[in-house]
Design an enzyme around this catalytic site. Structure first.
Site: not given
Length: 332
Positions: A71, A75, A78, A115, A147, A207, A277
């Site tokens: 990636c 962030c 992460c 998901c 999702c 979401c 959640r």
């Protein structure tokens, strides 16, 4: 200054939430700063709202890490980001058969929502083709809510996912707008909001959630709940930072379990009708108090997360049964 509210007043906040009114900043801070002795009455107030909308049903969701590592984003939380040195698996988007096998596993775990999550700033056309192909077959053969979480979307990409049958799209706000630049610099808070608006415009359910424990203030936690209420996010995953060695936030520590419960109660009172959640990090932050979370939330992830382990699904099933709650077998 610590705001004071007696345990007989928490039910008044529940009544306010049920009437459609939004808690004030002062009321929200009173929840987060309540004495630990007030947690049980506070959860009772949250449960009054949760039970009104969802009874004692629990929705289960399962994640598949469809593309790991690689990636370009920075962030700070992460392990898959370009700035992370954490030893994680790195692979391109999983093939269709593997995505279908994941859907079957979701059903075996009694998860109603599957998901499909892929690391990256946004999907390439080829990656989108692969996801669309898998989604169409899942929709044709299994009674699952799907999702997708693929990063920032173009309008045309959102349309293709909706046409293929994706029910819900996840794109977390993660933190407050004010705190955002200290967490990520390779994209903006506003870009995340824009993606959610595109998702809504194409008819998919939005979401979006948060990660608690990234240096935000109590005021910013209340503001996060306000932002998600304003966005009208249907599903709100509330993550608690699992500080991973090798990431910039490795030394951030954990959110105390009692504070985590107050956060869950706050979100239920500000976003009363939404699917809340208890998401990533619940095992390491709530620890032995995980069962109490279900008095505020009505949804859990089961199994592992993207690069961190969850607890055995049998423990979650047993927890739900011991509380006298019931798994929602079909999320459609």
């Amino acid at each position: 200054m610590k705001l004071e509210i007696t345990n007989t007043d928490w039910s008044l906040l529940a009544d306010k939430a049920l009437s459609g009114e939004c808690l004030s900043m002062e009321e929200g801070l009173s929840v987060l700063r309540a004495d630990d002795d007030e947690v049980l009455p506070l959860l009772q107030a949250a449960f009054k709202v949760r039970k009104h909308y969802y009874g004692k049903k629990v929705k289960l969701n399962m994640i598949i890490n469809a593309k790991s590592g690689l990636c370009p984003e920075d962030c700070g939380y992460c392990s898959q980001s370009i700035v992370s040195t954490a030893p994680v698996a790195k692979y391109t988007l999983l093939d269709k058969d593997t995505l279908l096998a994941g859907a079957r596993e979701a059903m075996a775990r009694q998860a109603g929502t599957y998901c499909i999550v892929a690391a990256g700033k946004g999907p390439t056309d080829r990656e989108l083709d692969q996801v669309v192909d898998a989604v169409r077959e899942i929709r044709a053969t299994m009674p699952l809510k799907i999702c997708a979480c693929l990063g920032i979307l173009k309008e045309e990409q959102a349309g293709r996912l909706a046409e293929a049958g994706v029910h819900r799209y996840n794109h977390n706000l993660n933190t407050s707008k004010e705190n955002y630049p200290s967490i990520t610099t390779t994209h903006t808070y506003d870009q995340r909001v824009e993606t959610l608006e595109k998702v809504k415009a194409k008819g998919m359910s939005p979401c979006s959630g948060v990660i608690i424990g990234m240096g935000e203030t109590d005021e910013e936690i209340v503001e996060m709940a306000y932002a998600l209420r304003e966005l009208d996010a249907d599903s709100i995953p509330i993550n608690f930072l699992n500080a991973i060695p090798g990431t910039p936030l490795a030394d951030a520590g954990r959110t105390p379990a009692m504070k985590a419960l107050k956060v869950l109660a706050l979100f239920r009172l500000i976003c009363p009708s939404k699917e809340l959640r208890a998401a990533g990090g619940r095992e390491v932050n709530l620890r032995s108090l995980q069962p109490l979370s279900l008095y505020a939330v009505n949804s859990l992830f089961v199994g592992d997360y993207l690069t961190t382990d969850g607890q055995d699904v049998s423990i979650d099933h047993q927890m739900i049964e011991d509380l006298g709650f019931e798994i929602e077998q079909c999320a459609l």
